[in-house]
Design a protein around this motif. Structure first.
Motif, mmCIF file in Angstrom:
data_model
loop_
_atom_site.group_PDB
_atom_site.id
_atom_site.type_symbol
_atom_site.label_atom_id
_atom_site.label_comp_id
_atom_site.label_asym_id
_atom_site.label_seq_id
_atom_site.Cartn_x
_atom_site.Cartn_y
_atom_site.Cartn_z
ATOM 1 N N LEU A 59 48.466 53.059 -6.010
ATOM 2 C CA LEU A 59 47.156 53.480 -6.512
ATOM 3 C C LEU A 59 46.049 52.564 -6.018
ATOM 4 O O LEU A 59 44.911 52.998 -5.818
ATOM 5 N N VAL A 60 46.366 51.294 -5.848
ATOM 6 C CA VAL A 60 45.409 50.325 -5.314
ATOM 7 C C VAL A 60 46.153 49.421 -4.336
ATOM 8 O O VAL A 60 47.380 49.322 -4.361
ATOM 9 N N SER A 61 45.391 48.751 -3.489
ATOM 10 C CA SER A 61 45.991 47.821 -2.528
ATOM 11 C C SER A 61 46.030 46.422 -3.119
ATOM 12 O O SER A 61 45.235 46.090 -4.013
ATOM 13 N N PRO A 62 46.919 45.563 -2.658
ATOM 14 C CA PRO A 62 47.022 44.201 -3.215
ATOM 15 C C PRO A 62 45.723 43.407 -3.090
ATOM 16 O O PRO A 62 45.399 42.616 -3.975
ATOM 17 N N ILE A 63 44.978 43.608 -1.993
ATOM 18 C CA ILE A 63 43.759 42.839 -1.797
ATOM 19 C C ILE A 63 42.727 43.153 -2.884
ATOM 20 O O ILE A 63 41.967 42.289 -3.313
ATOM 21 N N VAL A 64 42.712 44.417 -3.355
ATOM 22 C CA VAL A 64 41.758 44.781 -4.409
ATOM 23 C C VAL A 64 42.123 44.085 -5.718
ATOM 24 O O VAL A 64 41.234 43.669 -6.480
ATOM 25 N N VAL A 65 43.420 43.938 -6.001
ATOM 26 C CA VAL A 65 43.839 43.197 -7.185
ATOM 27 C C VAL A 65 43.336 41.758 -7.109
ATOM 28 O O VAL A 65 42.841 41.196 -8.099
ATOM 29 N N VAL A 66 43.435 41.157 -5.920
ATOM 30 C CA VAL A 66 42.946 39.782 -5.734
ATOM 31 C C VAL A 66 41.434 39.727 -5.936
ATOM 32 O O VAL A 66 40.911 38.829 -6.610
ATOM 33 N N ILE A 67 40.702 40.685 -5.346
ATOM 34 C CA ILE A 67 39.234 40.712 -5.464
ATOM 35 C C ILE A 67 38.812 40.840 -6.926
ATOM 36 O O ILE A 67 37.945 40.096 -7.418
ATOM 37 N N VAL A 68 39.426 41.770 -7.644
ATOM 38 C CA VAL A 68 39.052 41.999 -9.047
ATOM 39 C C VAL A 68 39.440 40.801 -9.911
ATOM 40 O O VAL A 68 38.692 40.425 -10.834
ATOM 41 N N ALA A 69 40.576 40.187 -9.630
ATOM 42 C CA ALA A 69 40.993 39.009 -10.399
ATOM 43 C C ALA A 69 40.032 37.844 -10.182
ATOM 44 O O ALA A 69 39.645 37.151 -11.127
ATOM 45 N N LEU A 70 39.607 37.612 -8.926
ATOM 46 C CA LEU A 70 38.637 36.553 -8.647
ATOM 47 C C LEU A 70 37.293 36.838 -9.316
ATOM 48 O O LEU A 70 36.633 35.932 -9.817
ATOM 49 N N THR A 71 36.900 38.095 -9.326
ATOM 50 C CA THR A 71 35.651 38.465 -9.992
ATOM 51 C C THR A 71 35.733 38.193 -11.488
ATOM 52 O O THR A 71 34.780 37.675 -12.095
ATOM 53 N N ALA A 72 36.866 38.532 -12.101
ATOM 54 C CA ALA A 72 37.037 38.285 -13.536
ATOM 55 C C ALA A 72 37.034 36.791 -13.839
ATOM 56 O O ALA A 72 36.392 36.347 -14.805
ATOM 57 N N LEU A 73 37.721 36.003 -13.020
ATOM 58 C CA LEU A 73 37.718 34.560 -13.216
ATOM 59 C C LEU A 73 36.317 33.985 -13.069
ATOM 60 O O LEU A 73 35.914 33.075 -13.809
ATOM 61 N N SER A 74 35.557 34.512 -12.119
ATOM 62 C CA SER A 74 34.184 34.033 -11.915
ATOM 63 C C SER A 74 33.319 34.310 -13.134
ATOM 64 O O SER A 74 32.526 33.458 -13.556
ATOM 65 N N SER A 75 33.459 35.495 -13.722
ATOM 66 C CA SER A 75 32.655 35.813 -14.905
ATOM 67 C C SER A 75 33.044 34.945 -16.094
ATOM 68 O O SER A 75 32.203 34.585 -16.919
ATOM 69 N N PHE A 76 34.331 34.564 -16.189
ATOM 70 C CA PHE A 76 34.769 33.684 -17.273
ATOM 71 C C PHE A 76 34.265 32.257 -17.088
ATOM 72 O O PHE A 76 34.219 31.490 -18.054
#
Length: 493
Positions: A380-397
């Motif tokens: 459903l999604v590619s691994p790179i998108v999981v990395v991008i979204v995870a980094l974005t979430a960490l940045s907001s935290f």
């Protein structure tokens, strides 16, 4: 309800019983006190808010014990002269004042033949004691947090600023709730125009009730459509005390463990309390990380969408091939892929907040890992998108202020859509609109982007405590919030 207190106790009792009809939590207790001939008295209080009247340890209990051995004339004369020496005893001339004081958690005492009501403070409404700060954790410094009592919160600030030039002005807000608020400021440091503007805003609306300081925040902000917070919020007394010493105003509200600080700038949201308790080199490094995190929280998903859709030529060949291989079998375009995973993380975040106790933390961490891995396995999604979204979430935290973090999370979606339609140009236009909005935003006439703009207002001194923090012995001036003639806060001898 503006009648004066009558000298006839029966008249006062009739009015009180009419106003408090069907209020079973309000105790109206008649009694006879003093030496014969005894004098009729009346105590009115909220059952849970006032200590047991028969206990010698309570204020009202000691008052009654003293009265038992006085003649009626001595009771009236002594009350008239010094309120029996009771701590925080106050005479109230009108029934309206008496009822308001009673509803605030005090005991009200009426004496036959005396035309004043006597307010005697007691333990007040039940509430949580002082606990640790949960939303603003620090590595060094006080661990105390505000409570839900405005009196106790004001005392926590007073504990840190033991100077009578720090003023605390109390005022009730809410037509029916009569929620007590407190405006805290340092006389001689704060601009009088700022105080006047704040009080005018509080007078500009009438509402049934105030259940939290967030209601006041929304009703008094200048630019209602902006997602950016125009007040700084904190649950830490030491942070509020530092704000007062900087010439800012702190607004406390009963039933709310959050204080409002005004005016504010975007730079204030990237600062924490322990920034001033630790070495300037470490603090400067961490502040740079926070600003970079804010940029990534807004731009990273949009940048990925723009590059994969329009500008693959700017990437190295090996990276392009790696991205193409990772996206094989994914049925959605990159923008849908990013939005799908971002919204899934938002759902997990909201579920983690609403779930009770430790379960919520488990949902946020484990749920993110499981859903991300399952989405990749299902193509459903590619691994790179999981990395991008995870980094974005960490940045907001990584952003210390939750309200600013929420605003940036909202803007992130506009950046994703702009990048999906116009590529890098859409991302750049998004930042242009964002910076234009921030440059026009003000908090009580202080530019929101201060000190990155208009730094000359304070001769550039605020730049020493912005992206990087200068050594503490170089921070000799208060920020722009304080009055110009009172900006010196440190003198090296």
């Amino acid at each position: 309800m503006s009648d004066n207190v009558s000298t006839r106790l029966s008249d006062n009792e009739t009015k009180i019983k009419a106003w408090c009809e069907n209020c079973d939590d309000i105790i109206i207790r008649p009694m006879c006190l003093g030496l014969p001939p005894k004098v009729d008295c009346l105590a009115v209080f909220i059952e849970v808010a006032v200590s047991n009247m028969l206990l010698e340890e309570s204020m009202i209990g000691r008052l009654l014990i003293q009265m038992q051995e006085m003649s009626p004339d001595e009771i009236r004369r002594t009350v008239n002269e010094d309120g029996l020496g009771i701590t925080d005893a106050k005479e109230l001339a009108t029934m309206e004042e008496a009822m308001a004081a009673m509803l605030a958690g005090n005991a009200i005492f009426f004496i036959d033949g005396y035309d004043k009501a006597l307010k005697v403070s007691s333990k007040g409404y039940p509430g949580m004691g002082v606990s640790k700060s949960e939303s603003e954790k620090v590595l060094r410094g006080s661990k105390e947090a505000f409570t839900e009592s405005v009196k106790l919160n004001a005392a926590l600030v007073r504990k840190r600023v033991r100077d009578t030039t720090m003023k605390i002005k109390e005022r009730p807000i809410g037509k029916r709730s009569n929620t007590m608020t407190a405006i805290i400021y340092m006389e001689g440091l704060v601009y009088p125009d700022l105080l006047e503007a704040m009080e005018q805003k509080l007078d500009s609306f009438e509402i049934d009730g105030i259940m939290d300081s967030g209601v006041i925040e929304q009703l008094t902000e200048d630019t209602w459509y902006s997602p950016f917070p125009q007040y700084q919020t904190t649950e830490r007394p030491d942070k509020a005390a530092m704000a007062v010493l900087d010439g800012r105003v702190v607004l406390l509200s009963d039933n709310s463990p959050e204080a409002l600080i005004l005016p504010t700038t975007i730079n204030s949201f990237f600062q924490t309390s322990d920034d001033y308790y630790r070495h300037f080199g470490i603090v400067s490094f961490l502040r740079i990380i926070r600003f970079v995190a804010a940029f990534l929280a807004v731009s990273l998903p949009g940048l990925y969408v723009a590059v994969t859709n329009y500008h693959t030529q700017i990437l190295p060949t090996n990276l392009i091939l790696s991205l193409a291989e990772a996206r094989q079998g994914v049925p959605f375009p990159s923008v849908i892929e990013v939005l799908l995973l971002e919204l899934s993380f938002e759902l997990l975040r909201e579920a983690g907040v609403r779930m009770p106790g430790p379960i919520g933390n488990t949902i946020g961490i484990v749920g993110g890992l499981i859903i991300g891995q399952a989405a990749v396995s299902a193509n459903l999604v590619s691994p790179i998108v999981v990395v991008i979204v995870a980094l974005t979430a960490l940045s907001s935290f990584s952003i210390p202020n939750e309200e600013l973090s929420e605003a940036l999370r909202l803007i992130k979606y506009a950046m994703i859509l702009g990048s999906a339609f116009f590529g890098i140009l859409g991302l750049v236009l998004g930042w242009f609109v964002l910076l234009t909005h921030l440059s026009a935003l003000k908090s009580y006439n202080i530019p929101y982007l201060m000190p990155f703009v208009a730094a000359d207002i304070n001769q550039g001194m605020d730049k020493k405590d912005a992206l990087v923090r200068a050594p503490l012995d170089r921070l000799k001036s208060r920020p722009v919030f304080a009055r110009r003639q009172s900006r010196t806060r440190l003198k090296i001898k």
